[in-house]
Design an enzyme around this catalytic site. Structure first.
Site, PDB file in Angstrom:
ATOM      1  N   SER A 260      38.563  32.475  -1.303  1.00 22.40           N
ATOM      2  CA  SER A 260      39.242  31.276  -0.801  1.00 22.40           C
ATOM      3  C   SER A 260      39.381  30.274  -1.938  1.00 22.40           C
ATOM      4  CB  SER A 260      38.479  30.673   0.371  1.00 22.40           C
ATOM      5  OG  SER A 260      37.751  29.546  -0.053  1.00 22.40           O
ATOM      6  N   LYS A 261      40.360  29.378  -1.755  1.00 22.47           N
ATOM      7  CA  LYS A 261      40.611  28.343  -2.754  1.00 22.47           C
ATOM      8  C   LYS A 261      39.336  27.573  -3.067  1.00 22.47           C
ATOM      9  CE  LYS A 261      44.532  26.812  -0.238  1.00 22.47           C
ATOM     10  NZ  LYS A 261      45.880  26.928  -0.114  1.00 22.47           N
ATOM     11  N   ARG A 262      38.510  27.410  -2.059  1.00 20.26           N
ATOM     12  CA  ARG A 262      37.329  26.561  -2.217  1.00 20.26           C
ATOM     13  C   ARG A 262      36.160  27.277  -2.883  1.00 20.26           C
ATOM     14  NH1 ARG A 262      40.360  25.064   1.691  1.00 20.26           N
ATOM     15  NH2 ARG A 262      39.828  26.937   2.844  1.00 20.26           N
ATOM     16  N   ASP A 263      36.280  28.596  -3.028  1.00 18.05           N
ATOM     17  CA  ASP A 263      35.231  29.354  -3.704  1.00 18.05           C
ATOM     18  C   ASP A 263      35.086  28.856  -5.138  1.00 18.05           C
ATOM     19  OD1 ASP A 263      33.553  31.584  -3.246  1.00 18.05           O
ATOM     20  OD2 ASP A 263      35.253  32.525  -2.198  1.00 18.05           O
TER      21      ASP A 263
END
Ligand code: GLU
Ligand code: ZN
Length: 496
Positions: A260-263
């Site tokens: 995910s982008k937030r990883d």
């Protein structure tokens, strides 16, 4: 391939930091454009004022430059379809939305969120498709008046055709979406703000985009966009042809979960800070769904461009493998010409305050001599700080690694240090071979130590760490005076 000249677009929204999924999409579009001698349009999809930021916009441009991607139309260079920031194209979208409504391709929907929720729940409970049910498709003028009197506001919804939509995905082959799975969807908010679902295909049509290559997460929007394209053609927006779509496979991260982008592992900044080379990172990212040849993991970006065929992209999810990414980077790093390697190391030493903004000739000369000792051992450029920092640190700031000192600088290191100091003090020719010869004589022959036991304390005393570039070369680079100073400091510590 279609006969029209290839025009692709890279169209991120400026939210947050650029992430590797975005870079992979940019890479495939860029390589596709360059392979076909086509045009890459760089468009900024900044219509969501609440989430977009100028900082993120600046980061996107900076990332594209760092990666070495040039664009043919877009921010800062303009082009025939300017402006390329959607926030500057609002009148266009308002005009298109109005014309779509006039021609019946879109309509006002007055349902409240609560009503929509209730009907969705009821449909689910009855085992029916739970998307928008078309309730406002054919409101009469009286009904609309009544809603308005109630104080309701309307969103604009696109009317999906009541027939299946089929297209030939460049990656996944033929796909069909049935009407019950693609309900009418919102294109303009109640406050008049146009949505992604409208602005993205409108600009693709106006900018004559021929191929849309993007992540699989956007696959569900494709039948809507195809239907919208057909409507746009009817009202004279764009040239009437529908682009080819290719959906790039998901990228899986740790634990086989979608990256995910937030990883943190997904953040491009992380790779830049650690010192990945753009060419190493791009080489690895190209393997997320594509390959040059079965037995070739390492290649240049030029080789990729020459070979890239969207039809070869694999639809199966790709796994992000950091170890492999590092290994590929290490190969590219080793292949750098020596002076280029030095040039790329400099910013990492500067970031660690080991080199000033304007390094002196003496500092650059030292780095040029030291760099070859590390090029074979490095995975990322940032490792230079640990490997060569001992040469650049101011004498008063030099510290040995405490964990390494605990292992190597115990009481039995005292005679090792004393003998070494004596041997080096009287050495005529302070170069690696004589240094090695006198130290061997003093420690291995003189004290009867095994080389490992003899040299590890010296390594820690001089470079600060048990793992370092070759010891005798390091001593030469450091100079006799500073080497002796460090050996004496270590001797004092050991006996004190
Ligand atoms: N701005 C969209 C996104 O960031 C682009 C979608 C597309 O490529 O069509 O997801
Ligand atoms: Zn409605």
């Amino acid at each position: 391939m279609a006969s029209a000249p290839v025009r692709v677009r890279f169209c991120p929204s400026p939210t947050g930091n650029p992430h590797v999924g975005l870079v992979r999409t940019a890479l495939f579009n860029w390589a596709f454009a360059r392979h076909h001698g086509g045009t890459l349009v760089f468009r900024i999809e900044d219509t969501d004022a609440a989430r977009d930021s100028e900082e993120s916009y600046a980061q996107l441009l900076d990332a594209m430059r760092w990666l070495g991607f040039d664009w043919d139309e877009g921010p800062e260079i303009g082009g025939p379809h300017a402006p390329y920031r959607q926030s500057q194209r609002m009148e266009i979208y308002a005009d298109v939305a109005r014309r779509l409504q006039e021609r019946g391709f879109a309509y006002e929907c007055y349902c409240t969120t609560q009503e929509l929720d209730e009907r969705r729940e009821a449909a689910r409970a009855a085992g029916k498709p739970s998307g928008y049910d078309g309730q406002c498709r054919d409101l009469s003028a009286e009904q609309i008046e009544a809603y308005k009197r109630e104080g309701r506001t309307a969103i604009v919804r696109f009317r999906m055709p009541d027939a299946p939509i089929t297209f030939d995905d460049l990656v996944r082959g033929e796909l069909t979406f049935t009407p019950e799975n693609v309900p009418d969807f919102g294109i303009v908010r109640a406050n008049g703000a146009p949505l992604y679902t409208l602005v993205n295909p409108v600009d693709d049509a106006l900018m004559d985009i021929t191929h849309v290559l993007r992540g699989e997460d956007l696959l569900s929007s494709t039948p809507r966009q195809i239907a919208l394209y057909a409507a746009l053609a009817e009202i004279g927006v764009g040239n009437g042809s529908i682009p080819h779509f290719g959906h790039l496979p998901y990228v899986m991260g740790e634990g086989n979960k979608k990256l995910s982008k937030r990883d943190p592992q997904a953040s491009l900044n992380l790779y830049r800070e650690r010192g990945f080379l753009p060419e190493g990172l791009l080489n690895y990212l190209s393997l997320l769904g594509w390959s040059l040849a079965e037995d070739r993991d390492v290649f240049s970006i030029e080789e990729m461009v020459a070979a890239f065929d969207i039809g070869d992209v694999n639809a199966n999810p790709a796994r992000f493998d950091l170890k492999k990414c590092e290994a590929i980077n290490a190969v590219h790093l080793r292949e750098l010409a020596p002076d280029e390697f030095v040039r790329r190391l400099v910013p990492y030493l500067q970031a660690a305050d080991l080199l000033p903004a304007e390094p002196t000739d003496a500092q650059l000369d030292l780095l040029t001599r030291a760099a070859p000792l590390t090029q074979e051992r490095m995975v990322v450029l940032g490792e230079v700080v640990g490997m060569l920092g001992f040469l650049f640190v101011a004498p008063e700031d030099f510290r040995v690694d405490e964990a390494d000192a605990a292992k190597a600088l115990g009481p039995d290191a005292a005679p090792v240090l004393e003998s070494s100091i004596k041997a080096l003090e009287s050495l005529q020719d302070y170069t690696p071979e004589p240094i090695q010869a006198v130290l061997r004589e003093a420690l291995v022959d003189g004290l009867g130590l095994k080389p490992k036991h003899a040299f590890t304390p010296l390594r820690v005393a001089v470079t600060g760490r048990r793992v370092s570039p070759p010891l005798f070369e390091s001593m030469e680079l450091l100079g006799r005076e500073e080497t002796l100073r460090r050996l004496r400091a270590a001797a004092e510590r050991v006996s004190g």
